[in-house]
Structure formats: structure tokens, C-alpha cells
Motif scaffolding. Structure first.
Motif, PDB file in Angstrom:
ATOM      1  N   GLN A 143       0.836  -1.209   0.000  1.00 36.72           N
ATOM      2  CA  GLN A 143       0.000   0.000   0.000  1.00 36.72           C
ATOM      3  C   GLN A 143       0.867   1.254   0.000  1.00 36.72           C
ATOM      4  O   GLN A 143       0.558   2.224  -0.691  1.00 36.72           O
ATOM      5  CB  GLN A 143      -0.924   0.005   1.218  1.00 36.72           C
ATOM      6  N   SER A 178       2.330   1.756  -3.447  1.00 34.35           N
ATOM      7  CA  SER A 178       1.291   2.245  -4.364  1.00 34.35           C
ATOM      8  C   SER A 178       1.046   3.738  -4.139  1.00 34.35           C
ATOM      9  O   SER A 178       0.926   4.504  -5.091  1.00 34.35           O
ATOM     10  CB  SER A 178      -0.017   1.478  -4.160  1.00 34.35           C
ATOM     11  N   ALA A 179       0.993   4.145  -2.883  1.00 29.03           N
ATOM     12  CA  ALA A 179       0.814   5.564  -2.558  1.00 29.03           C
ATOM     13  C   ALA A 179       2.000   6.378  -3.062  1.00 29.03           C
ATOM     14  O   ALA A 179       1.831   7.482  -3.586  1.00 29.03           O
ATOM     15  CB  ALA A 179       0.644   5.733  -1.053  1.00 29.03           C
ATOM     16  N   VAL A 223       1.579   6.997  -6.766  1.00 29.50           N
ATOM     17  CA  VAL A 223       0.545   8.008  -7.008  1.00 29.50           C
ATOM     18  C   VAL A 223       1.123   9.402  -6.759  1.00 29.50           C
ATOM     19  O   VAL A 223       0.905  10.332  -7.548  1.00 29.50           O
ATOM     20  CB  VAL A 223      -0.681   7.750  -6.099  1.00 29.50           C
ATOM     21  N   THR A 283       3.548  10.569  -9.458  1.00 30.81           N
ATOM     22  CA  THR A 283       2.824  11.057 -10.629  1.00 30.81           C
ATOM     23  C   THR A 283       2.439  12.525 -10.443  1.00 30.81           C
ATOM     24  O   THR A 283       2.386  13.289 -11.405  1.00 30.81           O
ATOM     25  CB  THR A 283       1.561  10.201 -10.878  1.00 30.81           C
ATOM     26  N   VAL A 315      -3.902  14.516  -2.695  1.00 28.01           N
ATOM     27  CA  VAL A 315      -3.677  13.481  -3.713  1.00 28.01           C
ATOM     28  C   VAL A 315      -4.108  12.110  -3.199  1.00 28.01           C
ATOM     29  O   VAL A 315      -4.825  11.369  -3.883  1.00 28.01           O
ATOM     30  CB  VAL A 315      -2.200  13.466  -4.171  1.00 28.01           C
ATOM     31  N   LEU A 316      -3.696  11.762  -1.980  1.00 23.96           N
ATOM     32  CA  LEU A 316      -4.068  10.455  -1.433  1.00 23.96           C
ATOM     33  C   LEU A 316      -5.578  10.357  -1.236  1.00 23.96           C
ATOM     34  O   LEU A 316      -6.180   9.323  -1.525  1.00 23.96           O
ATOM     35  CB  LEU A 316      -3.339  10.192  -0.113  1.00 23.96           C
ATOM     36  N   ASN A 331      -7.903  11.936  -2.945  1.00 24.04           N
ATOM     37  CA  ASN A 331      -8.526  11.819  -4.267  1.00 24.04           C
ATOM     38  C   ASN A 331      -8.410  10.406  -4.825  1.00 24.04           C
ATOM     39  O   ASN A 331      -9.262   9.974  -5.605  1.00 24.04           O
ATOM     40  CB  ASN A 331      -7.908  12.817  -5.250  1.00 24.04           C
ATOM     41  N   GLU A 332      -7.370   9.696  -4.421  1.00 21.32           N
ATOM     42  CA  GLU A 332      -7.155   8.322  -4.895  1.00 21.32           C
ATOM     43  C   GLU A 332      -7.781   7.281  -3.969  1.00 21.32           C
ATOM     44  O   GLU A 332      -7.672   6.089  -4.213  1.00 21.32           O
ATOM     45  CB  GLU A 332      -5.650   8.047  -5.036  1.00 21.32           C
ATOM     46  N   GLY A 333      -8.399   7.734  -2.893  1.00 22.91           N
ATOM     47  CA  GLY A 333      -9.034   6.808  -1.959  1.00 22.91           C
ATOM     48  C   GLY A 333      -8.054   6.041  -1.092  1.00 22.91           C
ATOM     49  O   GLY A 333      -8.378   4.978  -0.562  1.00 22.91           O
ATOM     50  N   ILE A 334      -6.854   6.581  -0.926  1.00 22.91           N
ATOM     51  CA  ILE A 334      -5.833   5.928  -0.094  1.00 22.91           C
ATOM     52  C   ILE A 334      -5.959   6.472   1.323  1.00 22.91           C
ATOM     53  O   ILE A 334      -5.801   7.660   1.566  1.00 22.91           O
ATOM     54  CB  ILE A 334      -4.421   6.168  -0.656  1.00 22.91           C
TER      55      ILE A 334
END
Length: 78
Positions: free
Chosen positions: A17, A20-21, A24, A27, A64-65, A67-70
Motif C-alpha cells: 500500500q 502504491s501511494a 501516485v 505522478t 492526492v491520497l 482523491n485516490e481513496g488511499i
């Protein structure tokens, strides 16, 4: 990966996880480092991984996190 004592951080969960964060955020041009938190952070058993980043980027990281659902388990400021 290391446990940095400076800057801000976000405890995410597993190493997968956290990585992955990190991707993101890369990016979004936000540099981070994957770190391992103490296994007893907030009473959790097992390893908790997260990200270390410049405190100036805290609001951007949260946006950002989010918005990505993290989900962030714990924020660490400085």
C-alpha cells in the motif's frame, strides 16, 4: 527504506500500500520515501509502512491520497 526522524510522514499500512501511494504521489511530482514505522505504533501489531515527505507538501499529499481513496492511518508532522 529507512525510518527517517525528520520531515513529515503518513502511516499507510502494508509495504504494498505504501509503495502504491508513493507511485501516485510521484505522478503528482511529490517526492517521498517509503519508511517502516515501529510495530507498536498506535497499538498495532505487525509492520506498518508509510511515507516520509517534506512538511511543505503535507496538504498536497493529503489531497492526492484522498482523491485516490488511499487511507492514512496516522499523520506525523515533524
Amino acid at each position: 527504506m529507512n525510518n527517517m526522524g525528520v520531515g513529515c510522514g503518513a502511516a499507510i499500512g502494508s509495504i504494498t500500500q505504501a509503495m502504491s501511494a508513493q507511485k501516485v504521489l510521484a505522478t503528482a511530482a511529490i517526492p517521498t520515501t517509503v519508511i517502516k514505522y515501529d510495530s507498536n505504533t498506535r497499538g498495532n501489531k505487525g509492520c506498518i509502512y508509510g511515507l516520509s515527505f517534506s512538511c511543505a507538501q503535507t496538504d498536497n499529499v493529503a489531497t492526492v491520497l484522498g482523491n485516490e481513496g488511499i487511507r492514512v492511518k496516522q499523520w506525523n508532522r515533524g
